[in-house]
Design a protein around this motif. Structure first.
Motif, short mmCIF file in Angstrom:
data_model
loop_
_atom_site.label_atom_id
_atom_site.label_comp_id
_atom_site.label_asym_id
_atom_site.label_seq_id
_atom_site.Cartn_x
_atom_site.Cartn_y
_atom_site.Cartn_z
N SER A 11 8.48 -6.54 3.11
CA SER A 11 7.55 -5.45 2.25
C SER A 11 6.31 -5.41 2.66
O SER A 11 5.45 -4.63 2.54
CB SER A 11 7.70 -6.28 0.78
OG SER A 11 6.94 -7.30 0.60
N ASN A 12 5.85 -6.16 3.67
CA ASN A 12 4.34 -5.98 4.29
C ASN A 12 4.40 -5.47 5.69
O ASN A 12 3.21 -5.50 6.31
CB ASN A 12 3.78 -7.55 4.05
CG ASN A 12 3.09 -7.81 2.98
OD1 ASN A 12 2.95 -6.88 1.86
ND2 ASN A 12 2.63 -9.23 2.63
N ILE A 13 5.68 -5.23 6.06
CA ILE A 13 5.64 -4.35 7.23
C ILE A 13 5.93 -2.96 6.85
O ILE A 13 7.08 -2.70 6.56
CB ILE A 13 6.64 -5.04 8.22
CG1 ILE A 13 6.51 -6.53 8.46
CG2 ILE A 13 6.66 -4.18 9.45
CD1 ILE A 13 7.76 -7.08 9.22
N LEU A 14 4.93 -2.43 7.47
CA LEU A 14 4.97 -0.95 7.17
C LEU A 14 5.23 0.12 8.29
O LEU A 14 5.00 -0.37 9.51
CB LEU A 14 3.69 -0.22 6.58
CG LEU A 14 3.11 -0.90 5.34
CD1 LEU A 14 1.75 -0.24 4.76
CD2 LEU A 14 3.89 -1.03 4.15
N VAL A 48 -4.87 12.15 5.12
CA VAL A 48 -4.10 11.44 3.92
C VAL A 48 -4.10 9.93 4.18
O VAL A 48 -4.01 9.29 4.94
CB VAL A 48 -2.70 12.04 4.22
CG1 VAL A 48 -1.70 11.24 3.14
CG2 VAL A 48 -2.56 13.54 4.09
N VAL A 49 -4.13 9.48 2.96
CA VAL A 49 -4.63 8.00 2.92
C VAL A 49 -3.80 7.60 1.56
O VAL A 49 -3.26 8.08 0.83
CB VAL A 49 -6.05 7.47 2.59
CG1 VAL A 49 -7.01 8.16 3.62
CG2 VAL A 49 -6.51 8.22 1.27
N ILE A 70 0.80 -1.31 -0.15
CA ILE A 70 -0.05 -0.03 0.03
C ILE A 70 1.01 1.27 -0.17
O ILE A 70 0.35 2.37 -0.28
CB ILE A 70 -1.00 0.04 1.03
CG1 ILE A 70 -0.33 0.24 2.53
CG2 ILE A 70 -1.71 -1.29 1.26
CD1 ILE A 70 -1.22 0.31 3.74
N ASN A 71 2.08 1.36 0.49
CA ASN A 71 2.89 2.30 0.15
C ASN A 71 4.03 2.13 -0.78
O ASN A 71 5.06 2.63 -0.84
CB ASN A 71 3.64 2.69 1.59
CG ASN A 71 2.62 3.18 2.35
OD1 ASN A 71 1.81 4.04 2.11
ND2 ASN A 71 2.68 2.78 3.65
N GLY A 72 3.75 1.17 -1.95
CA GLY A 72 4.45 1.08 -3.03
C GLY A 72 5.28 -0.05 -2.93
O GLY A 72 6.49 -0.29 -3.88
N ASN A 73 4.87 -1.13 -2.16
CA ASN A 73 5.61 -2.46 -2.12
C ASN A 73 4.67 -3.73 -2.81
O ASN A 73 3.92 -3.76 -2.19
CB ASN A 73 6.18 -3.02 -0.71
CG ASN A 73 6.90 -1.85 -0.22
OD1 ASN A 73 8.12 -1.41 -0.69
ND2 ASN A 73 6.36 -0.97 0.77
N TYR A 92 -2.28 6.07 5.69
CA TYR A 92 -1.00 6.28 5.02
C TYR A 92 0.24 6.31 5.97
O TYR A 92 0.22 6.91 7.01
CB TYR A 92 -0.93 7.77 4.33
CG TYR A 92 0.35 8.08 3.70
CD1 TYR A 92 0.82 7.46 2.48
CD2 TYR A 92 1.24 9.13 4.11
CE1 TYR A 92 1.92 7.55 1.81
CE2 TYR A 92 2.36 9.40 3.54
CZ TYR A 92 2.88 8.37 2.31
OH TYR A 92 3.78 8.73 1.62
N MET A 93 1.16 5.41 5.80
CA MET A 93 2.20 5.07 6.65
C MET A 93 3.48 5.90 5.88
O MET A 93 4.17 5.34 4.71
CB MET A 93 2.37 3.67 6.61
CG MET A 93 1.35 2.83 7.06
SD MET A 93 1.22 3.23 8.86
CE MET A 93 2.30 2.26 9.57
#
Length: 411
Positions: free
Chosen positions: A224-227, A118-119, A21-24, A169-170
């Protein structure tokens, strides 16, 4: 990193091949008995209003029961957004809002006026390797979840053919972005931050295993799934592969083998029998990545070093070689005793036999303790001649409590 039937060799990694969700990029594929990747099944279009489209999707895939025993979300169901609202939040999905692209589809940063927040918005690619099933599982799972170490699902859009997910958003992106292939401008994570991230990720997994009703097996734990949020606060994300765990006298859930090569437990890969200990193995791989700075699978290294667990196992047996396992980017700034204890936990997690792996609650206890022991290189310089009192090999679940003691519950 390719997804697999775990017995197959992974394909070569590209530099940026994981987008969440943040580009991974998450690469979830099912492989049939012939080794061919199955294409996502088409979903019949049904005439329905946007308000009940999610329910129709769940019925189509017969998956609501997988997430909730009674089919209810206890009033926590995420908000429903219209496609127009999400288009407006991203400036009609303009390029400067684009964060990345993965198996689910494209990911955008946006600002929702309705909630003034922000999301991150994921838009399903109907031709991608993830589909409606994963979309519904993620919505229903996160509608039931409420924990500081799980990413918050704010809402979704199921309007016509459109399927979008809206998350908090992270700002710091994924753990992977802070461990591997660092740009010159990015500082390497220090030891204290690494242990904080490990402890927080473990608490998120503990919530899924021990506190959710029904309990959930994550099935896709990886860097990649740990934000990471402000202060490097970790949250688990991407729950499209989650499965309700075994109940009663059942020991496992039989299911198709899904996951990411290098993180999948060998017992699950060979038998299709999914257990909570499958997640524990994946966590052990992530912990090894935090300690070593190496990738779970790295085809740029010599053959014997490409698989992180296979490389680490012989080193676990020789305490004199533990220092060889530390990420060089730490530049020797780590506590030797803390290193031994972290390696002890990782070694137990990646045991080949699932019954030899600790339960997640004991891992949380140990890592909470490690995270509470702050290392200051100015006060406690590294002494390479120091020796630990024990080897990571041979410890049992109950021994982890002796390592951990009673640590803090929160960051």
């Amino acid at each position: 990193m390719s997804c697999f039937r775990c017995t197959k060799k992974s394909t070569k990694e590209s530099k940026n091949n994981n987008t969440n969700i943040n580009g991974n990029k998450p690469n979830h594929q099912e492989v049939n008995s012939n080794g061919n990747v199955k294409k996502e099944l088409g979903v019949k279009k049904e005439e329905a209003s946007k308000d009940d489209q999610l329910s129709l999707d769940a019925k189509e895939w017969n998956i609501k029961e997988e997430v909730s025993k009674d089919g209810k979300t206890n009033g926590k169901r995420a908000q429903t957004f219209t496609f127009d609202e999400l288009a407006a939040a991203t400036g009609n999905f303009r390029s400067d809002c684009f964060l990345g692209e993965g198996g689910f589809g494209k990911v955008y940063k946006g600002h929702l006026e309705k909630i003034n927040q922000v999301v991150a918005i994921k838009q399903l690619d109907r031709n991608g390797c993830q589909g409606i099933r994963e979309f519904v599982v993620e919505v229903l799972t996160l509608s039931l979840a409420d924990h500081l170490n799980l990413v918050k699902l704010i809402g979704f859009c199921a309007e016509g053919d459109q399927r979008l997910l809206v998350y908090e958003y992270m700002p710091l992106g994924s753990l992977e972005n802070h461990l591997h292939d660092l740009p010159p401008s990015r500082k390497a994570l220090d030891w204290n931050t690494r242990m904080k991230i490990a402890a927080g990720a473990a608490r998120g997994l503990e919530y899924l295993h021990e506190k959710m009703q029904p309990p959930v097996i994550y099935r896709d734990l990886k860097c990649s799934n740990i934000l990471l949020g402000e202060g490097y606060h970790p949250k688990l994300s991407d729950f499209g592969l989650a499965k309700v765990g075994p109940s009663g006298d059942k020991t496992h859930v039989s299911t198709r083998v899904m996951g990411t090569y290098g993180y999948c437990a060998p017992d699950y890969a060979m038998t299709g029998q999914l257990t909570f200990k499958s997640d524990v193995y994946s966590f052990g791989v992530v912990l090894l990545e935090l300690i070593t700075g190496r990738k779970a699978i790295d085809n740029t290294k010599p053959v014997k070093e490409q698989n992180l667990v296979a490389w680490a196992r012989p080193l676990f047996r020789d305490r004199k070689r533990f220092s060889q396992m530390v990420d060089p980017l730490l530049q020797g700034q780590y506590p030797v005793r803390g290193l031994y204890q972290a390696l002890a936990i990782a070694a137990m997690c990646v045991q080949e036999q699932p019954n030899m792996r600790p339960v997640i609650t004991d891992i949380v206890t140990a890592l909470n303790y490690l995270a509470s022991q702050k290392y200051d290189p100015q006060i406690h310089p590294v002494q390479s001649s120091r020796r630990g009192s024990s080897s990571p090999i041979g410890r049992r679940d109950d021994d982890i409590r002796q390592i951990g003691g009673n640590g803090p519950e929160r960051d």
